[in-house]
Design a protein around this motif. Structure first.
Motif, short mmCIF file in Angstrom:
data_model
loop_
_atom_site.label_atom_id
_atom_site.label_comp_id
_atom_site.label_asym_id
_atom_site.label_seq_id
_atom_site.Cartn_x
_atom_site.Cartn_y
_atom_site.Cartn_z
N LEU A 28 0.84 -1.20 0.00
CA LEU A 28 0.00 0.00 0.00
C LEU A 28 0.87 1.25 0.00
CD1 LEU A 28 0.54 0.39 3.17
CD2 LEU A 28 -1.59 -0.87 3.47
N SER A 29 0.23 2.38 -0.11
CA SER A 29 0.96 3.64 -0.19
C SER A 29 0.74 4.46 1.09
CB SER A 29 0.50 4.46 -1.40
OG SER A 29 -0.87 4.80 -1.28
N GLY A 30 1.62 5.43 1.28
CA GLY A 30 1.50 6.37 2.38
C GLY A 30 1.85 7.76 1.90
N GLU A 31 1.19 8.76 2.44
CA GLU A 31 1.44 10.14 2.02
C GLU A 31 1.64 11.05 3.24
OE1 GLU A 31 -1.90 11.23 -0.35
OE2 GLU A 31 -1.29 10.01 -2.07
N GLY A 32 2.47 12.06 3.06
CA GLY A 32 2.70 13.03 4.12
C GLY A 32 3.00 14.39 3.53
N SER A 33 2.64 15.45 4.23
CA SER A 33 2.92 16.80 3.75
C SER A 33 3.20 17.72 4.92
CB SER A 33 1.76 17.35 2.91
OG SER A 33 0.59 17.48 3.71
N VAL A 34 4.03 18.72 4.66
CA VAL A 34 4.39 19.72 5.67
C VAL A 34 4.26 21.09 5.04
CG1 VAL A 34 6.25 20.63 7.12
CG2 VAL A 34 5.97 18.16 6.87
N ARG A 35 3.62 22.01 5.76
CA ARG A 35 3.49 23.39 5.28
C ARG A 35 4.41 24.29 6.10
NH1 ARG A 35 -3.01 24.36 4.20
NH2 ARG A 35 -3.27 22.65 2.69
N TYR A 36 4.94 25.30 5.42
CA TYR A 36 5.84 26.23 6.10
C TYR A 36 5.86 27.55 5.35
CZ TYR A 36 8.99 25.13 2.25
OH TYR A 36 9.53 24.98 0.99
N GLU A 37 6.39 28.56 6.00
CA GLU A 37 6.51 29.88 5.37
C GLU A 37 7.98 30.15 5.04
OE1 GLU A 37 5.14 34.53 6.11
OE2 GLU A 37 4.62 32.96 7.54
N ALA A 160 4.81 10.24 5.75
CA ALA A 160 4.38 9.30 4.71
C ALA A 160 4.61 7.86 5.16
CB ALA A 160 5.12 9.58 3.41
N ILE A 161 5.75 7.61 5.79
CA ILE A 161 6.04 6.26 6.28
C ILE A 161 5.07 5.88 7.40
CG2 ILE A 161 7.77 4.85 7.48
CD1 ILE A 161 9.92 6.50 5.99
N ALA A 162 4.80 6.81 8.31
CA ALA A 162 3.86 6.55 9.39
C ALA A 162 2.46 6.29 8.84
CB ALA A 162 3.84 7.72 10.36
N ASP A 163 2.09 7.01 7.78
CA ASP A 163 0.79 6.81 7.15
C ASP A 163 0.69 5.42 6.54
OD1 ASP A 163 -1.81 7.63 6.18
OD2 ASP A 163 -0.90 7.92 4.21
N ALA A 164 1.76 4.97 5.89
CA ALA A 164 1.77 3.63 5.31
C ALA A 164 1.61 2.57 6.40
CB ALA A 164 3.05 3.40 4.52
N ARG A 165 2.33 2.73 7.51
CA ARG A 165 2.22 1.78 8.63
C ARG A 165 0.81 1.80 9.22
NH1 ARG A 165 4.17 -2.69 10.95
NH2 ARG A 165 6.33 -1.98 10.60
N SER A 166 0.21 2.98 9.35
CA SER A 166 -1.14 3.07 9.89
C SER A 166 -2.15 2.37 8.99
CB SER A 166 -1.52 4.55 10.06
OG SER A 166 -2.84 4.69 10.50
N ARG A 167 -2.00 2.53 7.69
CA ARG A 167 -2.91 1.86 6.76
C ARG A 167 -2.73 0.35 6.84
NH1 ARG A 167 -3.03 5.50 1.17
NH2 ARG A 167 -3.54 7.49 2.17
N ASN A 186 9.54 1.93 -1.20
CA ASN A 186 10.04 2.82 -2.24
C ASN A 186 9.56 4.24 -1.97
OD1 ASN A 186 11.26 0.76 -3.86
ND2 ASN A 186 9.21 0.16 -4.54
N VAL A 187 10.51 5.19 -2.04
CA VAL A 187 10.17 6.60 -1.91
C VAL A 187 9.91 7.14 -3.31
CG1 VAL A 187 10.95 8.86 -1.17
CG2 VAL A 187 11.57 6.83 0.16
N ASN A 188 8.76 7.75 -3.52
CA ASN A 188 8.37 8.19 -4.86
C ASN A 188 8.88 9.58 -5.17
OD1 ASN A 188 6.90 5.80 -5.18
ND2 ASN A 188 5.13 6.69 -4.16
N ILE A 216 5.49 20.90 1.16
CA ILE A 216 6.32 19.81 0.66
C ILE A 216 5.55 18.51 0.85
CG2 ILE A 216 8.37 18.42 1.15
CD1 ILE A 216 9.95 20.88 1.57
N GLN A 217 5.43 17.73 -0.20
CA GLN A 217 4.71 16.47 -0.16
C GLN A 217 5.66 15.30 -0.38
OE1 GLN A 217 1.69 17.02 -3.20
NE2 GLN A 217 0.24 17.86 -1.71
#
Length: 227
Positions: A28-37, A160-167, A186-188, A216-217
């Motif tokens: 399965l896949s996992g996604e993560g994003s961080v917002r910043y100024e 993203a890795i934590a999201d994949a583990r949670s799924r 694999n990191v996309n 950043i995604q």
């Protein structure tokens, strides 16, 4: 001919190891994003002048650059990767205003100043000096960045890795199993900060009031064992 007792003995090990029959993998896949100024900017200004004589055009540009150097003297120590050494000189054709007029050539000299700043509080004072001297410049969202973007890249990847583990945990729970070790991951692609919809340099009276938010995604594909 195999007897009944022999056949039962052959089947016995499988009956004693039901986990092997149920074990498997899930991908399965996992996604993560961080917002910043952003806290930094790459800037470029150009001084240019024209004259019939190349020497005169060059002298005028040198004069503008000297004004610029004097005007930013108090900020000079905070400008990173500063350069203003290159002068370009070319000629352009000026068409006559009437049919009897002659085609003329004008010498065009230009000199570009480029540098980075790691303190956006310097941005408007520097822009004001450039405007007063008459230097050309433009601003766009791509010129703004954060001085520690690699940290945000790692944070997004961790999410993203934590999201994949949670799924994986969720899928396993639906199958009455548990999520086990990672088989492959694999990191996309790369990490490319992108402006959000409102993330543009907003010009008010030739000053910047906001540079907006970046995001950043990161995404991964991972295969886990199911226990």
């Amino acid at each position: 001919m195999i007897g009944y007792k022999t056949l039962c003995h052959a089947m016995l090990p499988m009956a004693l190891l039901p986990g092997l029959a149920l074990a498997g993998e899930v991908t399965l896949s996992g996604e993560g994003s961080v917002r910043y100024e952003p806290d930094s900017a790459r800037l470029q200004f150009t001084a240019s002048a024209e004259h019939a004589l190349p020497q005169k055009a060059t002298e005028r540009v040198h004069g503008l650059i000297e004004q610029w150097r004097t005007a930013i003297e108090e900020y000079r120590g905070q400008l990173q990767d500063y350069t203003d050494a290159n002068v370009q000189l070319y000629s352009r054709t000026v068409q006559p205003t009437d049919r009897q007029g002659e085609i003329e050539k004008q010498a065009v000299a230009s000199q570009t100043v480029s540098f980075s700043i790691n303190d956006l509080n310097l941005l408007n004072p520097i822009l004001e000096q450039a405007q007063q001297i008459g230097l050309d410049y433009s601003l766009n969202p791509g010129q703004f960045f954060h001085s520690d973007e690699s940290r945000f890249e790692r944070e997004a990847l961790a999410l993203a890795i934590a999201d994949a583990r949670s799924r994986c945990d969720f899928v396993a729970s639906q199958l009455k199993q548990t999520c086990g070790e990672v088989v492959t991951i694999n990191v996309n692609g790369g990490f490319r900060p992108r402006p959000m919809m409102m993330a543009e340099a907003k010009m008010v009276s030739d000053t910047v009031s906001s540079v907006g938010i970046r995001e950043i995604q990161a995404s991964v594909n991972a295969t886990f064992e199911l226990d």
